[in-house]
Write an enzyme that holds these catalytic residues in place. Structure first.
Site, PDB file in Angstrom:
ATOM      1  N   GLY A  55       1.150   3.957  -3.009  1.00  8.24           N
ATOM      2  CA  GLY A  55       0.017   4.840  -3.267  1.00  8.24           C
ATOM      3  C   GLY A  55      -0.460   5.593  -2.043  1.00  8.24           C
ATOM      4  O   GLY A  55      -1.339   6.448  -2.140  1.00  8.24           O
ATOM      5  N   HIS A  56       0.111   5.317  -0.856  1.00  7.90           N
ATOM      6  CA  HIS A  56      -0.403   5.924   0.393  1.00  7.90           C
ATOM      7  C   HIS A  56       0.740   6.305   1.316  1.00  7.90           C
ATOM      8  O   HIS A  56       0.952   5.634   2.325  1.00  7.90           O
ATOM      9  CB  HIS A  56      -1.339   4.935   1.088  1.00  7.90           C
ATOM     10  N   PHE A  57       1.479   7.233   1.167  1.00  9.05           N
ATOM     11  CA  PHE A  57       1.571   8.218   0.092  1.00  9.05           C
ATOM     12  C   PHE A  57       2.995   8.171  -0.416  1.00  9.05           C
ATOM     13  O   PHE A  57       3.900   7.988   0.386  1.00  9.05           O
ATOM     14  CB  PHE A  57       1.213   9.611   0.606  1.00  9.05           C
ATOM     15  N   VAL A  96       2.437   6.351   4.804  1.00  6.88           N
ATOM     16  CA  VAL A  96       1.683   6.182   6.039  1.00  6.88           C
ATOM     17  C   VAL A  96       0.803   4.942   5.893  1.00  6.88           C
ATOM     18  O   VAL A  96       0.126   4.778   4.873  1.00  6.88           O
ATOM     19  CB  VAL A  96       0.801   7.422   6.322  1.00  6.88           C
ATOM     20  N   PHE A 120       0.808  -1.223   0.000  1.00  4.83           N
ATOM     21  CA  PHE A 120       0.000   0.000   0.000  1.00  4.83           C
ATOM     22  C   PHE A 120       0.839   1.271   0.000  1.00  4.83           C
ATOM     23  O   PHE A 120       0.347   2.337  -0.346  1.00  4.83           O
ATOM     24  CB  PHE A 120      -0.961   0.015   1.197  1.00  4.83           C
TER      25      PHE A 120
END
Length: 148
Positions: free
Chosen positions: A49-51, A56, A46
């Site tokens: 894309g986060h971030f 995070v 993840f």
């Protein structure tokens, strides 16, 4: 020292990569409490894309990690595995609060206590900590369901 290593964790959770969010269990008191560990690495799927600039861990995945710890506690308390009876399904979340971001390199310590179990519905209080500081907390509900 762990109470349950990753191989034992995988016997009690049907989740697999990239959704298995418990690395080991370090404390377990049947019918009462569990403390589990999730080591957060930059390799988590993840983070791109986060971030991308400031990675995070999504809060919903912290909640899911707490729910997975709760599932292990329920299965172990009832002396069941997913093969015996089925799956523990999330039934509700109340009072979810996020206090601090969880970043790559953090070790998420998940502490879940059983509040009660009645007619197949389990209620828990759950906390997630990093370095002794509270990062998230919630009340969780779950139910054991027969195998699909």
């Amino acid at each position: 020292m762990s109470v349950m290593d990753i191989e034992q964790v995988m016997q009690y959770l049907p989740h697999r990569y990239p959704f298995l969010l418990i690395d080991k269990v370090i404390e377990l008191e049947l019918g009462k409490t569990i403390t589990a560990i999730k080591n957060v690495t930059i390799n988590e799927p993840f983070f791109p894309g986060h971030f991308p600039v400031s990675p995070v861990m999504p809060g919903v995945l912290i909640l899911e990690a707490m729910a997975q710890a709760a599932a292990i506690l329920s299965f172990k308390t009832k002396n069941y595995t997913p093969e015996d009876i089925g799956i523990v399904y999330f039934a509700g979340i109340d009072g979810a609060r996020f206090k601090k971001p969880v970043k790559p390199g953090d070790q998420l310590v998940l502490k879940v206590d059983i509040v009660r179990e009645m007619r197949g519905i389990w209620k828990y209080t759950a906390r997630a900590e990093v370095d002794g500081a509270l990062v998230a907390e919630a009340e969780l509900m779950a139910t054991l369901r027969d195998k699909p």
